[in-house]
Enzyme design. Structure first.
Site, mmCIF file in Angstrom:
data_model
loop_
_atom_site.group_PDB
_atom_site.id
_atom_site.type_symbol
_atom_site.label_atom_id
_atom_site.label_comp_id
_atom_site.label_asym_id
_atom_site.label_seq_id
_atom_site.Cartn_x
_atom_site.Cartn_y
_atom_site.Cartn_z
ATOM 1 N N SER A 107 8.753 14.965 -3.632
ATOM 2 C CA SER A 107 9.107 13.621 -3.880
ATOM 3 C C SER A 107 8.274 12.957 -2.835
ATOM 4 O O SER A 107 8.099 13.365 -1.646
ATOM 5 C CB SER A 107 10.547 13.665 -3.729
ATOM 6 O OG SER A 107 11.053 12.174 -3.423
ATOM 7 N N THR A 156 7.710 7.635 -10.951
ATOM 8 C CA THR A 156 8.998 7.609 -11.318
ATOM 9 C C THR A 156 9.338 6.006 -11.389
ATOM 10 O O THR A 156 9.078 4.995 -10.810
ATOM 11 C CB THR A 156 9.999 8.033 -10.105
ATOM 12 O OG1 THR A 156 10.023 9.436 -10.032
ATOM 13 C CG2 THR A 156 11.705 7.777 -10.557
ATOM 14 N N LYS A 252 8.161 9.272 -15.427
ATOM 15 C CA LYS A 252 9.480 9.902 -15.224
ATOM 16 C C LYS A 252 10.812 8.728 -15.230
ATOM 17 O O LYS A 252 10.784 7.857 -14.331
ATOM 18 C CB LYS A 252 9.747 10.748 -14.142
ATOM 19 C CG LYS A 252 11.055 11.355 -13.739
ATOM 20 C CD LYS A 252 11.090 12.385 -12.472
ATOM 21 C CE LYS A 252 12.435 13.029 -12.409
ATOM 22 N NZ LYS A 252 13.279 11.942 -11.519
ATOM 23 N N HIS A 276 17.695 10.005 -14.340
ATOM 24 C CA HIS A 276 17.799 10.415 -12.809
ATOM 25 C C HIS A 276 18.977 11.232 -12.334
ATOM 26 O O HIS A 276 19.284 10.820 -11.239
ATOM 27 C CB HIS A 276 17.781 9.052 -12.008
ATOM 28 C CG HIS A 276 17.084 8.987 -10.770
ATOM 29 N ND1 HIS A 276 15.713 8.560 -10.582
ATOM 30 C CD2 HIS A 276 17.272 9.319 -9.510
ATOM 31 C CE1 HIS A 276 15.289 8.880 -9.257
ATOM 32 N NE2 HIS A 276 16.196 9.186 -8.429
#
Ligand SMILES: Cc1cc2nc3c(=O)[nH]c(=O)nc-3n(C[C@H](O)[C@H](O)[C@H](O)COP(=O)(O)O)c2cc1C
Ligand SMILES: CCCCCCC(=O)C(=O)O
Length: 378
Positions: A107, A156, A252, A276
């Site tokens: 991340s 994301t 994503k 998420h």
């Protein structure tokens, strides 16, 4: 770990060993947690079709993910603050994934930096990008991922604003962390966790060192994100990222067919059907509810990955049966990491691998490619 037989067992140990603020950060969801619950419940309601007297002696769980061989149809999802669940958690998780033959995603909001992880693992890993207001910094971050030979960029797209997680506010999850007497007492009763985190390489966001702004005052997670993350992010920015990232790109956080149609036009190699993990839009459908329509609409043009609510190999089989090519897992491996570090992640993967293998056997299939909706009792 002989007594650990399922992901819930790992969750219980995680809860015991890690301070409440960090356990809750991992375990909980946004607002009323309806979507968090729906992710898990909707998967579990899908029934299998038992098939008998099929030779299932040669079961093979290997597959390809974005054209690369993988030992399992699984990917470790990006998880912020992983290094606060266990010291150097990102490195331990990445090593466990690589030993199991599957991709690991680091991340942007990790504790260990891209460079920390790259220096301590054998193979390339994926990097997940959050787009912040300072585009110069984002370009530099992408260049760091290129320099570290990251093999895919996961952009994301579902966290321009953060869905409030009540538990985080109650637990004083702030940037930088807020201290209270009860927190100190909680930490004092978890000396192994404290020692592990202190031994770790960092105790802040490793990728953001030198760039942390707005942290002079203690601000709640949501407020801090509002100062950093770019709420103007739009499809044009995806074009920009596509133009500066030469490798495989994954979007994503897609939960809508129209968005999936747009995603398929961007030149991305894959999209992740994801809400998420029920941490963002509370009241959104479960990921599994929307998976079939996204697969129908764009599955022939772009690889469809899935996440949300996977707690077992049966859940992986359910998502594959409804058209996912592979699944990301978040909490399932974080519970293993919080419980036992790297061996705990390996244990989580063993559990899911064995459950998937047995489920395939009892449904009469030998390969991942054979899994489709004929394995379901619908
Ligand atoms: C503690 C935690 C932190 C997360 N941090 C990130 C993150 O930094 N970036 C991201 O794209 N997704 C993040 N996610 C979402 C996961 O990547 C994934 O979509 C989600 O966990 C899937 O649901 P599951 O936990 O039910 O498997 C996070 C999830 C959790 C549980
Ligand atoms: C501490 C900052 C967390 C940023 C968001 C990470 C994430 O995606 C999540 O918690 O969910």
């Amino acid at each position: 770990m002989k007594h650990i037989t399922c992901i819930e067992d790992l969750r219980q140990v995680h809860k015991r060993k890690v301070p409440k603020a960090f356990f809750d950060y991992a375990d909980r969801g946004s607002y009323s947690e309806d979507t968090l619950r729906a992710n898990v419940d909707d998967l579990q309601q899908i029934k299998f079709r038992q098939r008998i007297l099929v030779d299932v002696s040669k079961r093979d769980l290997s597959t390809t993910i974005l054209g690369e061989p993988a030992a399992l149809p699984l990917i470790l999802a990006p998880v912020g603050l992983t290094g606060m669940q266990y010291g150097d958690g990102e490195i331990h998780a990445c090593r466990a994934a690589q030993a199991a033959g599957i991709p690991y995603t680091l991340s942007t909001m990790s504790i260990c930096s891209i460079e920390d992880v790259a220096a301590n693992v054998d193979k390339p890993f994926w990097f997940q990008l959050y787009v912040m207001k300072d585009r110069g910094f984002i370009k530099a971050l992408i260049e760091r991922a290129i320099a570290a030979k990251c093999s895919a960029l996961v952009l994301t797209v579902d966290l321009q604003v953060i869905g409030q997680r009540h538990a985080d506010i109650k637990n004083g999850m702030t940037v930088p962390p807020e201290w209270s007497l009860s927190k100190l007492v909680d930490f004092a009763t978890k000396p192994a966790w404290v020692a592990g985190v202190l031994r770790g390489k960092r105790r802040t966001f490793g990728n953001l060192v030198g760039h942390l702004k707005g942290t002079d005052d203690i601000t709640a997670l949501g407020t801090w994100i509002a100062t950093q993350f770019d709420t103007t992010l739009n499809w044009k920015d995806v074009e920009w990222i596509r133009s500066i990232w030469p490798g495989k790109l994954i979007l994503k956080g897609i939960l809508d067919v129209e968005d999936a149609e747009e995603a398929a036009k961007t030149g991305a190699q894959a999209l992740v059907v994801s809400n998420h993990g029920g941490r963002q839009l509370d009241g959104a459908p479960s990921s599994i509810e929307v998976l079939p329509e996204v697969v129908d609409a764009v599955g022939s043009r772009i690889e469809i990955l899935f996440d949300g609510g996977i707690r077992s190999g049966q859940d992986v089989m359910r998502a594959l049966a409804l058209g996912a090519k592979s699944c990301m897992i978040g909490r399932a491996y974080i519970h293993g990491l919080g419980a036992y570090g790297g061996p705990g992640v390996a244990k989580a993967l063993d559990i899911i691998r064995n459950e998937l293998s047995v489920t395939m056997g009892l449904c009469g299939v030998n390969t991942i490619a054979e899994i489709d909706d004929h394995v379901l009792a619908i």
